[in-house]
Write an enzyme that holds these catalytic residues in place. Structure first.
Site, PDB file in Angstrom:
ATOM      1  N   ALA A 265       0.841  -1.183   0.000  1.00 23.43           N
ATOM      2  CA  ALA A 265       0.000   0.000   0.000  1.00 23.43           C
ATOM      3  C   ALA A 265       0.879   1.237   0.000  1.00 23.43           C
ATOM      4  O   ALA A 265       2.098   1.140   0.143  1.00 23.43           O
ATOM      5  CB  ALA A 265      -0.910   0.023   1.226  1.00 23.43           C
ATOM      6  N   HIS A 300      -0.176   0.831   9.304  1.00 19.02           N
ATOM      7  CA  HIS A 300       1.119   1.295   8.792  1.00 19.02           C
ATOM      8  C   HIS A 300       0.946   2.559   7.938  1.00 19.02           C
ATOM      9  O   HIS A 300       1.627   3.565   8.168  1.00 19.02           O
ATOM     10  CB  HIS A 300       1.760   0.177   7.964  1.00 19.02           C
ATOM     11  N   GLU A 301       0.055   2.516   6.983  1.00 21.38           N
ATOM     12  CA  GLU A 301      -0.107   3.661   6.080  1.00 21.38           C
ATOM     13  C   GLU A 301      -0.658   4.861   6.839  1.00 21.38           C
ATOM     14  O   GLU A 301      -0.232   5.993   6.615  1.00 21.38           O
ATOM     15  CB  GLU A 301      -1.004   3.304   4.888  1.00 21.38           C
ATOM     16  N   GLU A 323      10.342   4.300   7.158  1.00 26.58           N
ATOM     17  CA  GLU A 323       9.838   2.920   7.079  1.00 26.58           C
ATOM     18  C   GLU A 323      10.137   2.113   8.339  1.00 26.58           C
ATOM     19  O   GLU A 323       9.270   1.421   8.868  1.00 26.58           O
ATOM     20  CB  GLU A 323      10.372   2.224   5.826  1.00 26.58           C
TER      21      GLU A 323
HETATM   22  N1  TRP Z   1       5.801   3.618   1.171  1.00 24.59           N
HETATM   23  C1  TRP Z   1       5.109   2.386   0.918  1.00 24.59           C
HETATM   24  C2  TRP Z   1       4.938   1.742   2.274  1.00 24.59           C
HETATM   25  O1  TRP Z   1       5.791   1.130   2.801  1.00 24.59           O
HETATM   26  C3  TRP Z   1       5.878   1.475   0.019  1.00 24.59           C
HETATM   27  C4  TRP Z   1       5.483   1.438  -1.421  1.00 24.59           C
HETATM   28  C5  TRP Z   1       4.259   1.270  -1.917  1.00 24.59           C
HETATM   29  C6  TRP Z   1       6.333   1.464  -2.549  1.00 24.59           C
HETATM   30  N2  TRP Z   1       4.292   1.181  -3.271  1.00 24.59           N
HETATM   31  C7  TRP Z   1       5.554   1.306  -3.672  1.00 24.59           C
HETATM   32  C8  TRP Z   1       7.690   1.607  -2.703  1.00 24.59           C
HETATM   33  C9  TRP Z   1       6.095   1.279  -4.954  1.00 24.59           C
HETATM   34  C10 TRP Z   1       8.233   1.576  -3.983  1.00 24.59           C
HETATM   35  C11 TRP Z   1       7.448   1.409  -5.085  1.00 24.59           C
HETATM   36  O2  TRP Z   1       3.996   1.933   2.934  1.00 24.59           O
HETATM   37 ZN    ZN Z   2       5.796   2.281   4.771  1.00 18.69          ZN
END
Ligand code: TRP
Ligand code: ZN
Length: 864
Positions: A265, A300-301, A323
């Site tokens: 996500a 998390h999101e 992260e």
């Molecule tokens: N920031 C996202 C998360 O960890 C990670 C993520 C989602 C992502 N889609 C992606 C990273 C595509 C690289 C490419 O919650």
């Molecule tokens: Zn994340």
């Protein structure tokens, strides 16, 4: 930046502030699947007034239409496939760029793309540059106003970040919506969604009494699967208010589900976009594991809104800043949702299992990197278990060193100092250190040194004085031959002494250190690294007797579990029968009324093959596979009576409840069923069939099906067929159908049958390689999660792997690069396997048109 033949390496040490800032962005996007037109008007200014600097914007896979400065046409630019360079610029100006892109041709799922007829975006890490020309780096933060235009019949819903300002009907059946996000953000947090979607809604009051509109957007057919995601969102909002005093800052918060998505996500400001797998759940189609995953990914999101969005990363080398911290926060949240202490331990054990199964091998292989990497060729390759899960462990250790209250003080100071900024991992640790007047300089080596530290423990006792001698070391990793000692927090307790045992914290800082206890009448049993307080490999030869004592008596549930794991590892690696004393201790665990079912289930879950690989110098995958299976069969056979009782005791005819206690009972029941089938208990075949047919929820249905497939039951085939037919229209359930067959353990007399079956399923009409979930459910599941079937001495699986990597490379480099990692540990395998692996790696590396994603992984493996 260093360029070799076909790759560019980016270095952390090369960081330079941008010479320009972009204060605001106005996007006007006319959405058309074949040709979308983007007009981007930016307020740009030089940071140093009067200096004649050139502006280099990022841009990819777009057609440039026009460039204007302060509304005048501008032609003094240079265009390359990845940059747009402007010269002789005023100190402050409006830059207007018009460009077009083709979402319907976009199979990489980065930038603007189409999934099932609807528009979605994915901009992290560097996808925004596929939508428009921009300074696509996280330390350039701007406010965004977004106008979306589209044909109303095809795209009735138009969403972007922040607040909805205006909706408007245009001519020709088109309509428009204007969105405004008041918080300055980096481009990677931009998002838009357009299409045929519906939402469930709730209005809640935040801590300070403001109304907040919450929405979960899905396709109409999925509306009845959104309740759990909404409840998880509300629980997350409440938890962040309570634990960290952090409130939702926007009036509206949206989650949107999409069936084609590269990862789990994405935390776009106010408009989180989710893989359907982590949103949709109802009892008939989602398992207990799915329910738990939805809860933790939603959390998390949501938590990213503060740790990631309000305070973001200065550059992508700092990725773990957001992260690692956010994974730590979601782990703590999920643990708190469990209620009981033993429930919390279950969550901790599951997280440690993942770390050992996936992160320890990464940290020992050719892609090993510190949680804050020093270099990368392709940033997408660094969304790793090291940055995420080990990163979370590094944050957790700071909480262990500072205490929960001290950690909270550090968080408060972090937000006080850095709200609205793009910062570094050093800034985070500085806030922790300063708020607590604690020296964390040595601790920072966890951010700069790769590899899993090894702590060797040796005891001595002379009838009065008990000593524990510690020696720490860390193996060389790519680019890092010598490591300096880590600052390692070790929670411990002495068990079986006359002095009342208390849990204490020992801070190991030197290469060698000794702990001394005087006046003991007998040698205690040491319980060390309790709760897995540090992400290390512990080299500690405790006697079987002592391990059994810990299994029976330790009040740290983690170490109780750990002692059984150690005994299993010894049996498996020495290809030995389980000791009768261990079997009796395990019998007591199974019969213990006070223990959670979920905990019992984990005690009987043997260490993963990939973790066992890390315990030997040379991997013979088939030897480990057979030996692990043998141990499992001994557990099945020796405790057969208990398995039947346990099965019956944990069966329920009540309607489905998703809570942790009920879920634990189901998992233990399904384990029992598996054990009964493994031990060839005569009634078990019918039991499994009956459970499959009468189940009122997916956990039980899938549990029965899985037990039949894994144990080659005579009913497996007809149930698999029924399952496919019954759930035909539900993509996430069909993923399970593929996944289960790809994870099947090999038949002992026909070990290559799984590969043959996977090759056949690859041609199945429901197999769609462009859909990441489907590709992963078959190909990744076989090549990465079924080592016993994948690693066959004939090397045929490796050829299959190579073909799939090459094919996926053209379609979706990120999905291909994940799969490309499957042979990373090739050098550890015994020579006959190694040779086959090397040819397969070479086959891929010689392929023309390799993406930077796949090239980096394969070349690093080959050069290791
Ligand atoms: N920031 C996202 C998360 O960890 C990670 C993520 C989602 C992502 N889609 C992606 C990273 C595509 C690289 C490419 O919650
Ligand atoms: Zn994340």
């Amino acid at each position: 930046m260093a360029r070799t033949e076909n790759s560019v390496t980016f270095l952390r040490s090369d960081y330079q502030e941008s010479a320009f800032s972009i204060k605001s962005v106005k996007l006007d996007i006319a959405l058309n699947p074949a040709k979308t037109i983007v007009v981007n008007r930016m307020m740009v200014s030089k940071k140093l007034v009067g200096v004649n600097s050139t502006l280099v914007l990022n841009g990819q896979e777009q057609e440039l239409v026009s460039v204007r400065i302060n509304d005048e046409p501008y032609r003094g630019y240079e265009l390359t496939p990845e940059t747009l360079t402007l010269h002789d610029l005023p100190d402050e100006f409006e830059l207007s760029i018009t460009s077009t892109c083709a979402p319907d041709k976009n199979t990489s799922l980065m930038g603007l793309y189409i999934s099932n007829g609807n528009f979605f975006t994915q901009c992290e890490a560097e996808g925004f540059r596929k939508i428009t020309y921009f300074l696509d780096r996280p330390d350039v933060m701007a406010t965004y106003q977004v106008t979306l235009r589209a044909l109303k019949t095809d795209f009735p819903v138009l969403l972007s970040n922040g607040n909805l300002i205006k909706e408007e009907e245009l001519g020709n059946g088109w309509h428009a919506a204007v969105w405004e996000d008041p918080f300055p953000k980096p481009s990677y947090l931009f998002a838009l969604v357009a299409g045929k979607l519906t939402a469930i809604e709730r209005v809640i009051k935040s801590q300070s009494g403001k109304d907040k509109l919450l929405q979960v957007w899905v396709e109409a057919k999925d509306l009845e699967k959104t309740e759990h995601a909404m409840e998880s969102l509300i629980a997350s909002i409440r938890w962040d208010e309570k634990r960290y005093g952090l409130e939702l800052d926007l009036d509206r918060f949206m989650i949107v589900a999409v069936g084609d998505f590269n990862m789990g996500a994405m935390e776009n400001k106010g408009l989180n976009i989710f893989n359907t797998k982590f949103v949709l759940a109802n009892p008939e189609t989602a398992t207990d594991v799915d329910y738990a995953n939805v809860e933790s990914v939603v959390a998390h999101e949501y938590f990213h809104n503060w740790t990631g969005n309000r305070v973001t990363c200065r550059d992508w080398f700092q990725l773990s800043l957001k992260e690692g911290l956010t994974v730590f926060r979601d782990q703590e949240f999920s643990a708190d949702q469990m209620g009981s202490d033993s429930g919390k331990a279950v969550k901790r054990i599951e997280d440690v299992r993942l770390l050992r199964q996936v992160q320890f091998p990464e940290d020992a292989g050719p892609m090993a990197h510190p949680i804050r990497p020093d270099s990368y060729q392709e940033i997408n390759n660094f969304y790793t278990v090291t940055v995420y899960e080990k990163g979370a462990e590094i944050v957790r250790m700071q909480q262990t060193l500072l205490g929960q209250d001290g950690f909270r003080k550090g968080m408060d100071l972090y937000f006080k100092r850095h709200d609205g900024q793009a910062v570094t991992c050093d800034d985070f640790v500085a806030a922790m250190a300063d708020a607590n007047h604690k020296d964390l300089e040595q601790f920072k080596r966890w951010y700069s040194q790769a590899g899993t530290p090894r702590v060797h423990v040796k005891e001595s006792f002379d009838g009065n004085t008990y000593q524990v001698h510690f020696t720490q070391s860390c193996a060389a990793t790519p680019g890092q031959d010598k490591k300096l000692p880590f600052h390692i927090p070790l929670l411990y307790k002495l068990i079986g002494t006359d002095q009342v045992g208390q849990e204490n914290l020992f801070e190991l800082r030197d290469e060698k250190q000794t702990l001394t206890f005087k006046g003991l009448s007998k040698k205690p049993t040491l319980s060390i690294n309790r709760h897995f307080s540090a992400p290390i490999i512990l080299d500690f030869e405790q006697s079987e007797e002592e391990l059994l004592t810990l299994l029976r008596e330790d009040d740290d549930a983690f170490n109780r579990w750990e002692s059984a794991q150690k005994l299993f590892i010894q049996a498996i690696l020495n290809n030995r029968d389980l000791d009768p004393a261990l079997i009796e201790a395990l019998r007591s665990v199974l019969n213990d009324e006070k223990l959670d079912a979920a905990f019992k289930d984990l005690v009987f879950t043997l260490p993963a093959e990939s973790y066992l690989y890390e315990q030997v110098d040379v991997i013979d995958p088939q030897l480990i596979h057979q030996s692990r299976r043998k141990v499992r069969s001994q557990l099945a056979l020796n405790l057969q009576g208990e398995w039947l009782k346990t099965y019956q005791k944990n069966s329920s005819t009540e309607s489905y409840k998703a809570d942790a206690i009920s879920a634990g009972k189901r998992s233990l029941k399904n384990l029992s069923l598996n054990m009964l089938l493994d031990s060839q208990h005569e009634a078990s075949q019918k039991l499994a069939l009956e459970q499959y047919q009468s189940a009122n929820n997916m956990t039980d249905r899938y549990g029965a099906l899985s037990a039949m497939v894994q144990n080659a039951s005579g009913y497996a085939k007809e149930c698999l067929d029924h399952f496919h037919q019954y759930f035909e229209s539900d993509a996430l359930v069909i993923d399970k159908w593929f996944g289960l067959q790809a994870s099947r353990q090999p038949e002992l007399n026909n070990p290559s049958s799984v590969l043959a079956h996977v090759i056949q399923l690859r041609q199945h009409p429901d197999f769609h390689i462009k859909n990441p979930n489907r590709a992963r459910s078959l190909i990744h599941a076989f090549c990465m999660n079924n080592p016993g079937a994948f690693h066959q001495p004939d090397g045929k699986s490796y050829q299959f792997w190579a073909q799939q990597v090459v094919e996926l490379n053209e379609i979706n480099p990120q999905v291909a690069a994940r799969l490309a990692r499957a042979l990373n540990r090739w050098k550890q395998f015994s020579p006959s396997y190694q040779n086959h692996m090397k040819s397969a790696l070479k086959f891929v590396s010689e392929h023309k048109n390799l993406s930077s994603d796949v090239a980096e992984v394969i070349n690093k493996a080959l050069n290791s």
